[in-house]
Design a protein around this motif. Structure first.
Motif, PDB file in Angstrom:
ATOM      1  N   ASP A 276     -13.262  21.996  -6.663  1.00 56.85           N
ATOM      2  CA  ASP A 276     -12.353  20.856  -6.865  1.00 56.85           C
ATOM      3  C   ASP A 276     -10.957  21.256  -6.417  1.00 56.85           C
ATOM      4  O   ASP A 276     -10.340  22.131  -7.026  1.00 56.85           O
TER       5      ASP A 276
ATOM      6  N   GLN B 105       0.831  -1.194   0.000  1.00 58.08           N
ATOM      7  CA  GLN B 105       0.000   0.000   0.000  1.00 58.08           C
ATOM      8  C   GLN B 105       0.872   1.253   0.000  1.00 58.08           C
ATOM      9  O   GLN B 105       1.832   1.347   0.735  1.00 58.08           O
TER      10      GLN B 105
ATOM     11  N   ALA C 173      -5.026  17.282  -5.851  1.00 62.33           N
ATOM     12  CA  ALA C 173      -4.194  16.503  -4.918  1.00 62.33           C
ATOM     13  C   ALA C 173      -2.889  17.247  -4.679  1.00 62.33           C
ATOM     14  O   ALA C 173      -2.371  17.932  -5.581  1.00 62.33           O
TER      15      ALA C 173
ATOM     16  N   ARG D 283      -1.786   7.723  -0.441  1.00 61.03           N
ATOM     17  CA  ARG D 283      -2.467   8.332  -1.589  1.00 61.03           C
ATOM     18  C   ARG D 283      -2.728   9.801  -1.308  1.00 61.03           C
ATOM     19  O   ARG D 283      -3.373  10.151  -0.328  1.00 61.03           O
ATOM     20  N   ASN D 284      -2.230  10.615  -2.175  1.00 59.76           N
ATOM     21  CA  ASN D 284      -2.538  12.044  -2.128  1.00 59.76           C
ATOM     22  C   ASN D 284      -3.716  12.254  -3.058  1.00 59.76           C
ATOM     23  O   ASN D 284      -3.553  12.334  -4.255  1.00 59.76           O
ATOM     24  N   ARG D 285      -4.886  12.295  -2.492  1.00 56.76           N
ATOM     25  CA  ARG D 285      -6.091  12.373  -3.304  1.00 56.76           C
ATOM     26  C   ARG D 285      -6.598  13.801  -3.420  1.00 56.76           C
ATOM     27  O   ARG D 285      -6.436  14.606  -2.521  1.00 56.76           O
ATOM     28  N   ALA D 286      -7.224  14.052  -4.533  1.00 55.24           N
ATOM     29  CA  ALA D 286      -7.902  15.331  -4.713  1.00 55.24           C
ATOM     30  C   ALA D 286      -9.120  15.362  -3.798  1.00 55.24           C
ATOM     31  O   ALA D 286      -9.617  14.321  -3.378  1.00 55.24           O
ATOM     32  N   LYS D 287      -9.613  16.559  -3.475  1.00 51.80           N
ATOM     33  CA  LYS D 287     -10.770  16.701  -2.601  1.00 51.80           C
ATOM     34  C   LYS D 287     -11.805  17.583  -3.265  1.00 51.80           C
ATOM     35  O   LYS D 287     -11.497  18.344  -4.180  1.00 51.80           O
TER      36      LYS D 287
END
Length: 128
Positions: free
Chosen positions: A118, A25, A121, A28-32
């Motif tokens: 939006d 694993q 990330a 994760r740098n995810r968008a928000k």
């Protein structure tokens, strides 16, 4: 005795497989996404605000009036760093930097509007 050894071997393989998957694993740098909702009624305008730390994209998702066939057509007015415009439903815009995004409904009568912000990330850290 053989079934006991097979059970232990299966248990060991399962544990190693689980440990390997956990190791695999990656963070994760995810968008928000942030939702803004504003209203306007007889008591006044009720904007919604959101503080941003850098450039973002926003979209007017919905703008409605309780007055049938109202003119001008209901819309979202968004102010943000580098942006101060009215957007029709479905239109998008971009903020250029950190600051506050403010949504206000435009139109006649009692109004409701919604916009989506939006947030990209975070940039990935350079590999060493």
């Amino acid at each position: 005795m053989k079934p006991y050894l097979i059970f232990l071997l299966a248990l060991a393989v399962s544990a190693l497989t689980l440990a390997y998957r956990v190791e695999a694993q990656r963070p994760r740098n995810r968008a928000k996404v942030h939702s803004l909702q504003a209203t306007a009624d007889t008591s006044g305008v009720h904007p919604d605000k959101f503080d941003i730390s850098g450039p973002v994209t926003f979209t007017c998702l919905n703008a409605v009036s309780e007055t049938p066939n109202s003119r001008p057509e209901p819309s979202c007015h968004i102010t943000a760093p580098g942006f101060n415009k009215t957007l029709k439903k479905g239109e998008s815009g971009n903020a250029t930097g950190a600051g506050t995004v403010t949504l206000i409904c435009n139109g006649q009568g009692n109004l409701r509007c919604a916009a989506r912000v939006d947030i990209p990330a975070p940039a990935a850290a350079p590999s060493t």
